[in-house]
Design a protein around this motif. Structure first.
Motif, PDB file in Angstrom:
ATOM      1  N   LEU A  40      60.468  -6.281  52.105  1.00 32.18           N
ATOM      2  CA  LEU A  40      59.422  -7.046  52.434  1.00 32.18           C
ATOM      3  C   LEU A  40      59.396  -8.402  52.308  1.00 32.18           C
ATOM      4  O   LEU A  40      59.927  -8.959  51.398  1.00 32.18           O
ATOM      5  CB  LEU A  40      58.064  -6.371  51.669  1.00 32.18           C
ATOM      6  CG  LEU A  40      56.932  -7.212  51.739  1.00 32.18           C
ATOM      7  CD1 LEU A  40      55.975  -6.733  52.930  1.00 32.18           C
ATOM      8  CD2 LEU A  40      55.993  -6.899  50.550  1.00 32.18           C
ATOM      9  N   MET A  41      58.856  -8.919  53.229  1.00 30.74           N
ATOM     10  CA  MET A  41      58.706 -10.497  53.180  1.00 30.74           C
ATOM     11  C   MET A  41      57.369 -10.962  53.400  1.00 30.74           C
ATOM     12  O   MET A  41      57.031 -10.789  54.400  1.00 30.74           O
ATOM     13  CB  MET A  41      59.703 -11.085  54.346  1.00 30.74           C
ATOM     14  CG  MET A  41      59.812 -12.661  54.397  1.00 30.74           C
ATOM     15  SD  MET A  41      60.646 -13.300  53.004  1.00 30.74           S
ATOM     16  CE  MET A  41      59.729 -14.691  52.808  1.00 30.74           C
ATOM     17  N   THR A  42      56.593 -11.664  52.453  1.00 29.44           N
ATOM     18  CA  THR A  42      55.344 -12.220  52.749  1.00 29.44           C
ATOM     19  C   THR A  42      55.061 -13.401  52.171  1.00 29.44           C
ATOM     20  O   THR A  42      55.696 -14.101  51.246  1.00 29.44           O
ATOM     21  CB  THR A  42      54.277 -11.044  52.094  1.00 29.44           C
ATOM     22  OG1 THR A  42      53.157 -11.425  52.252  1.00 29.44           O
ATOM     23  CG2 THR A  42      54.523 -10.775  50.415  1.00 29.44           C
ATOM     24  N   GLU A  68      59.862 -11.658  48.189  1.00 25.83           N
ATOM     25  CA  GLU A  68      60.602 -11.080  48.985  1.00 25.83           C
ATOM     26  C   GLU A  68      61.100  -9.763  48.356  1.00 25.83           C
ATOM     27  O   GLU A  68      61.537  -9.707  47.129  1.00 25.83           O
ATOM     28  CB  GLU A  68      62.046 -11.940  49.350  1.00 25.83           C
ATOM     29  CG  GLU A  68      62.888 -11.031  50.331  1.00 25.83           C
ATOM     30  CD  GLU A  68      64.412 -11.614  50.098  1.00 25.83           C
ATOM     31  OE1 GLU A  68      64.901 -11.735  51.204  1.00 25.83           O
ATOM     32  OE2 GLU A  68      64.953 -11.731  49.318  1.00 25.83           O
ATOM     33  N   VAL A  69      60.916  -8.757  48.904  1.00 27.42           N
ATOM     34  CA  VAL A  69      61.486  -7.453  48.293  1.00 27.42           C
ATOM     35  C   VAL A  69      62.770  -6.907  48.987  1.00 27.42           C
ATOM     36  O   VAL A  69      62.677  -6.623  50.279  1.00 27.42           O
ATOM     37  CB  VAL A  69      60.762  -6.224  48.249  1.00 27.42           C
ATOM     38  CG1 VAL A  69      60.921  -5.042  47.540  1.00 27.42           C
ATOM     39  CG2 VAL A  69      59.149  -6.685  47.799  1.00 27.42           C
ATOM     40  N   LEU A  70      63.846  -6.667  48.434  1.00 28.17           N
ATOM     41  CA  LEU A  70      65.053  -6.302  49.066  1.00 28.17           C
ATOM     42  C   LEU A  70      65.803  -5.293  48.141  1.00 28.17           C
ATOM     43  O   LEU A  70      66.268  -5.739  47.225  1.00 28.17           O
ATOM     44  CB  LEU A  70      65.907  -7.233  49.668  1.00 28.17           C
ATOM     45  CG  LEU A  70      67.297  -6.776  50.586  1.00 28.17           C
ATOM     46  CD1 LEU A  70      66.819  -6.054  51.558  1.00 28.17           C
ATOM     47  CD2 LEU A  70      68.071  -8.187  50.932  1.00 28.17           C
ATOM     48  N   ILE A  75      62.178 -11.009  44.754  1.00 30.12           N
ATOM     49  CA  ILE A  75      62.504 -12.559  44.527  1.00 30.12           C
ATOM     50  C   ILE A  75      60.919 -13.207  44.906  1.00 30.12           C
ATOM     51  O   ILE A  75      60.431 -13.081  45.885  1.00 30.12           O
ATOM     52  CB  ILE A  75      63.400 -13.160  45.419  1.00 30.12           C
ATOM     53  CG1 ILE A  75      64.762 -12.643  44.542  1.00 30.12           C
ATOM     54  CG2 ILE A  75      63.516 -14.726  45.157  1.00 30.12           C
ATOM     55  CD1 ILE A  75      65.871 -12.920  45.388  1.00 30.12           C
TER      56      ILE A  75
ATOM     57  N   LYS B  48      68.128 -19.423  48.327  1.00 32.04           N
ATOM     58  CA  LYS B  48      67.177 -18.478  48.496  1.00 32.04           C
ATOM     59  C   LYS B  48      66.474 -18.725  49.966  1.00 32.04           C
ATOM     60  O   LYS B  48      66.607 -18.008  50.991  1.00 32.04           O
ATOM     61  CB  LYS B  48      66.409 -18.084  47.468  1.00 32.04           C
ATOM     62  CG  LYS B  48      65.682 -16.842  47.747  1.00 32.04           C
ATOM     63  CD  LYS B  48      66.796 -15.628  47.588  1.00 32.04           C
ATOM     64  CE  LYS B  48      66.416 -14.508  48.575  1.00 32.04           C
ATOM     65  NZ  LYS B  48      67.404 -13.511  48.782  1.00 32.04           N
ATOM     66  N   VAL B 201      68.258  -7.022  57.629  1.00 34.43           N
ATOM     67  CA  VAL B 201      67.823  -5.818  57.232  1.00 34.43           C
ATOM     68  C   VAL B 201      66.326  -5.816  57.953  1.00 34.43           C
ATOM     69  O   VAL B 201      65.759  -6.892  58.063  1.00 34.43           O
ATOM     70  CB  VAL B 201      67.374  -5.966  55.772  1.00 34.43           C
ATOM     71  CG1 VAL B 201      66.815  -4.639  55.211  1.00 34.43           C
ATOM     72  CG2 VAL B 201      68.644  -6.350  55.087  1.00 34.43           C
ATOM     73  N   TYR B 203      62.839  -5.874  57.763  1.00 34.11           N
ATOM     74  CA  TYR B 203      61.838  -6.450  56.719  1.00 34.11           C
ATOM     75  C   TYR B 203      60.614  -6.128  57.406  1.00 34.11           C
ATOM     76  O   TYR B 203      60.234  -6.039  58.462  1.00 34.11           O
ATOM     77  CB  TYR B 203      61.963  -7.904  56.564  1.00 34.11           C
ATOM     78  CG  TYR B 203      62.650  -8.334  55.483  1.00 34.11           C
ATOM     79  CD1 TYR B 203      62.592  -8.467  54.162  1.00 34.11           C
ATOM     80  CD2 TYR B 203      64.086  -8.824  55.797  1.00 34.11           C
ATOM     81  CE1 TYR B 203      63.642  -8.984  53.347  1.00 34.11           C
ATOM     82  CE2 TYR B 203      65.039  -9.384  55.074  1.00 34.11           C
ATOM     83  CZ  TYR B 203      65.018  -9.321  53.787  1.00 34.11           C
ATOM     84  OH  TYR B 203      65.810  -9.863  52.804  1.00 34.11           O
ATOM     85  N   ILE B 204      59.685  -5.929  56.297  1.00 35.77           N
ATOM     86  CA  ILE B 204      58.251  -5.567  56.691  1.00 35.77           C
ATOM     87  C   ILE B 204      57.836  -7.178  56.612  1.00 35.77           C
ATOM     88  O   ILE B 204      57.953  -7.723  55.646  1.00 35.77           O
ATOM     89  CB  ILE B 204      57.298  -4.753  55.718  1.00 35.77           C
ATOM     90  CG1 ILE B 204      57.989  -3.425  55.974  1.00 35.77           C
ATOM     91  CG2 ILE B 204      55.989  -5.042  56.442  1.00 35.77           C
ATOM     92  CD1 ILE B 204      57.403  -2.777  54.785  1.00 35.77           C
ATOM     93  N   TYR B 205      57.148  -7.717  57.556  1.00 34.32           N
ATOM     94  CA  TYR B 205      56.552  -9.219  57.367  1.00 34.32           C
ATOM     95  C   TYR B 205      55.475  -9.231  57.263  1.00 34.32           C
ATOM     96  O   TYR B 205      54.502  -8.423  57.974  1.00 34.32           O
ATOM     97  CB  TYR B 205      57.240  -9.984  58.721  1.00 34.32           C
ATOM     98  CG  TYR B 205      58.708 -10.387  58.253  1.00 34.32           C
ATOM     99  CD1 TYR B 205      59.077 -11.402  57.713  1.00 34.32           C
ATOM    100  CD2 TYR B 205      59.477  -9.489  59.191  1.00 34.32           C
ATOM    101  CE1 TYR B 205      60.370 -11.666  57.552  1.00 34.32           C
ATOM    102  CE2 TYR B 205      60.782  -9.870  59.304  1.00 34.32           C
ATOM    103  CZ  TYR B 205      61.305 -10.725  58.318  1.00 34.32           C
ATOM    104  OH  TYR B 205      62.650 -11.241  58.203  1.00 34.32           O
ATOM    105  N   GLU B 206      54.677  -9.966  56.331  1.00 30.03           N
ATOM    106  CA  GLU B 206      53.122 -10.168  56.225  1.00 30.03           C
ATOM    107  C   GLU B 206      52.796 -11.371  56.238  1.00 30.03           C
ATOM    108  O   GLU B 206      53.462 -12.263  55.335  1.00 30.03           O
ATOM    109  CB  GLU B 206      52.783  -9.481  54.978  1.00 30.03           C
ATOM    110  CG  GLU B 206      51.699  -8.560  55.338  1.00 30.03           C
ATOM    111  CD  GLU B 206      51.484  -7.506  53.963  1.00 30.03           C
ATOM    112  OE1 GLU B 206      50.792  -8.272  53.025  1.00 30.03           O
ATOM    113  OE2 GLU B 206      51.697  -6.723  53.777  1.00 30.03           O
ATOM    114  N   PRO B 207      52.089 -12.056  56.889  1.00 33.75           N
ATOM    115  CA  PRO B 207      51.505 -11.200  58.186  1.00 33.75           C
ATOM    116  C   PRO B 207      52.342 -11.087  59.152  1.00 33.75           C
ATOM    117  O   PRO B 207      52.317 -10.036  59.941  1.00 33.75           O
ATOM    118  CB  PRO B 207      50.379 -12.527  58.552  1.00 33.75           C
ATOM    119  CG  PRO B 207      50.553 -13.485  57.783  1.00 33.75           C
ATOM    120  CD  PRO B 207      51.564 -13.353  56.847  1.00 33.75           C
ATOM    121  N   VAL B 212      55.362 -16.285  58.633  1.00 34.79           N
ATOM    122  CA  VAL B 212      55.960 -16.704  57.576  1.00 34.79           C
ATOM    123  C   VAL B 212      57.146 -17.852  57.852  1.00 34.79           C
ATOM    124  O   VAL B 212      57.194 -18.728  57.201  1.00 34.79           O
ATOM    125  CB  VAL B 212      57.078 -15.285  57.276  1.00 34.79           C
ATOM    126  CG1 VAL B 212      57.658 -15.764  55.822  1.00 34.79           C
ATOM    127  CG2 VAL B 212      55.954 -14.424  56.805  1.00 34.79           C
TER     128      VAL B 212
END
Lengths: 146, 286
Positions: A40-42, A68-70, A75, B48, B201, B203-207, B212
């Motif tokens: 997830l990236m938010t 970020e979840v990986l 992180i 990062k 990978v 990813y789920i992106y929010e929103p 982002v």
């Protein structure tokens, strides 16, 4: 199984270690992350970050950032992150009052935008600072560096 | 031939200078350590955010719109952020960075407009070029990200408004205590690093990825400017530390050389006086 959490800002690494769960202020609402979460990236909004590790809760004031979840790695890239014990409640309260005055006395839209942003940050800090008295917590803050 | 008294005065003055330069080198050493720590502390964040942008930019977008900070344009005007120290007495540091910037300006086909941080760069660019557009001075030695956002805002807004078609960042990179290197890097348009395929990978992106990305890009630029300033401070302090240590050594060397000369002179004059005395006595007796 715990997950790895790293909270970093542009200026320092605030926390790094194993945690069991966290609740973060996502732009779309509160966001709970447990181990083995999908990638997830938010974007985060200013708010309170709750970190649960070994039965203890810790609270941090975040002024926006990213999460970020990986794998089992989380992180948090924060604009600024402060632990409960790092916040001076009286000063946070003063900042809140100043921010409110700025919102009331704004002259342009840009100024309003900035004032509202600082107001929200101030509110978060005050809320988190109150936790110190109201909620049992454990400090995550690293020793302040001289 | 100077008198013994003149030399003694000179020695005292050289010794005083040595004390001052010694103190400066000690101060610079402690500031350097702190600046170095700040550079290392900021590194994980920098790495990062770089990685995330690379991942994001590799995402397929639904439409063809490119984020303004990623957009490449024909280059007519180049923005140049020049980061220099406020103070001198740091060896050849500001001369090095200024020379590099001057060469860049001379070699560039496009119009260069510079945004200067630090007095040394300001004095140089105002005097020898007509490129200066904005000046920032008196940044503290313990600079925070918030202190530098005004500079990055200027750059980002200028780029978005089309005032600059490219933005470069000139600063002294801190390589080691005894080595600093002037570098000029392009920061805008942002060029996302190429990704290894393993990192792609789902990813789920929010929103959503575009949001982002557009939140991250300005932050990335801000971070680069902040980082360059940290590097520059670390370079400045270490250059000053080395320069002042050399100055102290020179002062000590000079003081000991002068002491030798002075002793010799004093002995000479004593010998002469004795000779006079003995000579007189011999004349009387004779």
């Amino acid at each position: 199984m715990p997950m790895q959490l790293q909270i970093i800002t542009a200026e320092r690494e605030v926390f790094s270690g194993e945690v069991d769960a966290l609740v973060a202020p996502g732009v779309a609402g509160q966001l709970g992350i447990l181990p083995n979460h999908a990638p997830l990236m938010t974007v985060l909004q200013p708010g309170e970050l709750l970190v649960r590790a070994g039965g203890d809760d810790s609270y941090l004031a975040l002024s926006g950032g990213y999460l970020e979840v990986l794998g089992n790695q989380v992180i948090v890239l924060a604009d600024a992150a402060e632990d409960v014990d790092e916040i001076d409640e009286a000063r946070a309260q003063e900042a809140l009052v100043r921010a409110q005055e700025r919102v009331a006395g704004r002259e342009s839209d840009i100024e309003l935008e900035q004032a509202v942003a600082s107001l929200r940050r101030a509110q978060v800090r005050v809320t988190v600072a109150r936790r110190r008295r109201s909620t049992p917590h454990r400090s995550l803050a690293p020793q302040a560096r001289q | 031939m100077p008198s013994v008294r003149d030399i003694r005065r000179r020695i005292r003055s050289v010794e005083n200078t040595g004390k001052v330069t010694n103190a400066m080198s000690l101060i610079a050493a402690s500031k350097m350590r702190r600046a170095q720590l700040a550079v290392t502390d900021g590194r994980p964040y920098a790495e990062k955010i770089h990685e995330v942008i690379a991942t994001l930019a590799a995402q397929p977008t639904d439409d063809d719109t490119v984020h303004p900070l990623l957009e490449t344009r024909p280059v007519n005007t180049v923005g140049m952020v020049v980061i220099t120290p406020d103070r001198g007495l740091a060896g050849g540091m500001h001369a090095n960075i200024n020379r590099q910037v001057a060469r860049f300006i001379l070699d560039s086909d496009a119009t260069v407009r510079s945004i200067v941080v630090g007095r040394k760069g300001r004095d140089f660019l105002v005097r020898y070029t007509d490129t200066v557009q904005a000046v920032f001075t008196d940044l503290s030695d313990r600079v925070s990200l918030a202190d530098t956002t005004a500079i990055s805002r200027l750059v980002i807004d200028g780029y978005t408004a089309g005032e600059f078609d490219e933005v470069h960042l000139a600063y002294m990179r801190f390589v080691s205590t005894v080595q600093q290197q002037p570098v000029i890097e392009r920061i805008l348009p942002v060029e996302p690093a190429a990704l290894e395929s393993a990192q792609r990978v789902g990813y789920i992106y929010e929103p959503d990825p575009a949001t982002v990305l557009s939140a991250l890009l300005p932050q990335f630029v801000e971070m680069q400017v902040y980082h360059a300033i940290l590097e520059s401070i670390a370079s400045e302090q270490s250059a000053r530390m080395v320069a002042m240590r050399n100055a102290t050594d020179n002062a000590n060397q000079l003081a000991s050389d002068l002491t030798l000369v002075m002793n010799k002179l004093r002995q000479d004059s004593i010998t002469n006086e004795l000779l006079d005395l003995v000579g007189g006595q011999v004349a009387m007796e004779g």
